[in-house]
Write an enzyme that holds these catalytic residues in place. Structure first.
Site, PDB file in Angstrom:
ATOM      1  N   LEU A 145       0.829  -1.200   0.000  1.00 37.41           N
ATOM      2  CA  LEU A 145       0.000   0.000   0.000  1.00 37.41           C
ATOM      3  C   LEU A 145       0.870   1.261   0.000  1.00 37.41           C
ATOM      4  CD1 LEU A 145      -2.858  -0.860   2.529  1.00 37.41           C
ATOM      5  CD2 LEU A 145      -2.875  -1.038   0.031  1.00 37.41           C
ATOM      6  N   GLY A 173       2.940  -5.618   7.422  1.00 36.12           N
ATOM      7  CA  GLY A 173       2.015  -4.590   7.889  1.00 36.12           C
ATOM      8  C   GLY A 173       1.008  -4.181   6.843  1.00 36.12           C
ATOM      9  N   ASP A 174       1.477  -3.712   5.682  1.00 40.50           N
ATOM     10  CA  ASP A 174       0.581  -3.322   4.595  1.00 40.50           C
ATOM     11  C   ASP A 174       1.006  -3.995   3.287  1.00 40.50           C
ATOM     12  OD1 ASP A 174       2.923  -1.919   4.287  1.00 40.50           O
ATOM     13  OD2 ASP A 174       1.985  -0.009   3.779  1.00 40.50           O
ATOM     14  N   GLU A 175       1.541  -5.211   3.409  1.00 40.11           N
ATOM     15  CA  GLU A 175       1.988  -5.964   2.239  1.00 40.11           C
ATOM     16  C   GLU A 175       1.119  -7.200   2.062  1.00 40.11           C
ATOM     17  OE1 GLU A 175       6.262  -6.541   1.521  1.00 40.11           O
ATOM     18  OE2 GLU A 175       6.577  -5.480   3.413  1.00 40.11           O
TER      19      GLU A 175
END
Length: 339
Positions: A205, A246-248
C-alpha cells in the site's frame, strides 16, 4: 429282589409364580394348543393372540433345516430356534420340558443375542425379565458401553474440530481474515509441486503511513480490512490472498499463466484501491504498488526466486510513481523491469 423306586416328587407351581420365574414361558397342551403365556411374551406378541391358538401356527422355525413345531413331544430336550409367524419376527430361542399327567409341555423362550433389539423394538424394561436373569446386567453393560463409545466419538469430534480450528487459526491473519505468511508459503509450495502454471502478485500500500499518522491505528486497521475485502472480491476463490506484512499482500493465482489476464486483475485492484475509504466520516486515501511474475518465466519455478522477483518488480512500480503494476522477466543474469 429290588426295592421299589420311590415316586418322584411333584412340584406344584401357580401360573403367576411361573410367570415371575420364566416371564417368557408357554404352556402348550398335548393337542399343541397354547393354554397360557408369560407376561413378557404377551407383551412382545402385542396384538397377536397366543392363548387358545396352536403353537405351530404362532411360531415357525428360523431355519429351513430345523424340525417342525407340530409335535412338541418329539422336541423334548432340543434347543429351539424360532420366531413369530407374523411380523415383527423377533428371533428367539427356547427349550421344551414335558409335563406329567398329560398336561403337555412348557416351552421356555429367550431372546439370546437379539435381546438388545428386542428391548428397543418392544420397549422392554428390567421388570420384564426374571430377577435372576443376567440379561438385565448385560443390557446395562451394553448401554454403558454404548454411552461410553458415544462420548468417545463426541470427544473425538470435538478434538478434531479444535485441531482444525487451531490449524486454521495458525494459517489466518487475525486482523484481516486473509491467509498469513505461513499459509502463503504452503500454498506457493503446493502450486509449484503441482506443476501447473500460476501467477504471483506482490502488493504494497502507498500512503498508508499517513493514514496511521493522521487518523490513528484504528483507522489504519479499518483500511487494511477494507483492502483485504477488495482483494478477495477481485480474485477467485481458488486464489490465495495473504497478508505477509504490515501493509503488504501476496496473491497466488493457480492456473493463470497469461500476462494480459494478470495485468487486468492488477488494473482492477489498483482502480478499487484508488477509491477513498470512509472511517468515521473521514476519507482515507491510499493506493497500491504491484509487482508481478509468472511461473512461465522460469525453467524451474522456485518459491524464493519468484518472491524476490515480485518484490523487485514491486519496487520498480514505486520508482515509476506508485499506483501501478510491473512485470519482471527472468532473463538469466540480466533482469530488467518492464511494464
Amino acid at each position: 429282589m429290588n426295592a421299589p423306586r420311590p415316586p418322584e416328587p411333584v412340584l406344584s407351581l401357580s401360573l403367576p409364580a411361573l410367570g415371575r420365574l420364566m416371564p417368557m414361558y408357554l404352556w402348550v397342551g398335548i393337542d399343541g394348543v397354547i393354554r397360557e403365556a408369560g407376561p413378557t411374551l404377551r407383551k412382545v406378541a402385542g396384538a397377536r393372540p397366543l392363548v387358545r391358538r396352536r403353537f405351530a401356527d404362532c411360531f415357525r422355525p428360523r431355519r429351513a433345516t430345523d424340525r417342525g413345531l407340530e409335535d412338541l413331544a418329539r422336541l423334548h430336550g432340543e434347543r429351539l430356534f424360532l420366531h413369530f409367524s407374523t411380523p415383527p419376527d423377533t428371533p428367539m430361542r427356547g427349550v421344551v420340558v414335558p409335563l406329567s399327567s398329560g398336561q403337555g409341555a412348557v416351552v421356555n423362550l429367550s431372546f439370546g443375542h437379539a435381546v438388545t433389539d428386542a428391548v428397543r423394538d418392544h420397549d422392554l424394561t428390567d421388570a420384564d425379565f426374571a430377577a435372576t436373569d443376567l440379561t438385565v446386567d448385560l443390557l446395562f453393560l451394553a448401554e454403558a458401553k454404548t454411552a461410553v463409545m458415544a462420548e468417545l466419538r463426541d470427544l473425538n469430534r470435538r478434538l478434531q474440530g479444535a485441531k482444525s480450528a487451531a490449524e486454521e487459526q495458525a494459517l489466518t491473519d487475525t486482523l484481516t481474515g486473509l491467509r498469513n505468511r505461513r499459509a502463503m508459503d504452503q500454498a506457493l509450495g503446493a502450486v509449484i509441486d503441482a506443476g501447473q502454471p500460476f501467477a504471483l502478485m506482490h502488493l504494497d500500500l502507498d500512503f498508508f503511513k499517513q493514514v496511521n499518522d493522521t487518523l490513528g491505528h484504528a483507522a489504519g486497521d479499518h483500511v487494511l480490512r477494507e483492502v483485504a475485502r477488495v482483494l478477495v472480491e477481485e480474485t477467485r476463490t481458488s486464489d490465495t490472498v495473504a497478508r505477509v506484512g504490515g501493509d503488504e499482500f501476496v496473491i497466488i493465482m493457480p492456473g493463470l499463466g497469461d500476462e494480459a489476464r494478470l495485468a487486468g486483475v492488477a488494473e482492477r485492484i489498483l482502480d478499487r484501491l484508488s477509491w477513498p475509504i470512509d472511517f468515521e466520516g473521514q476519507p482515507c486515501r491510499v493506493a497500491g504498488s504491484i509487482g508481478m511474475t509468472l511461473s512461465g518465466f522460469y525453467t524451474r519455478p522456485d518459491a524464493d526466486r519468484m518472491l524476490i522477483d515480485a518484490d523487485r518488480a514491486l519496487y520498480g512500480s514505486k520508482h515509476r510513481g506508485r499506483s501501478c503494476a510491473t512485470f519482471i522477466w527472468n532473463l538469466g543474469d540480466d533482469d530488467s523491469l518492464t511494464v
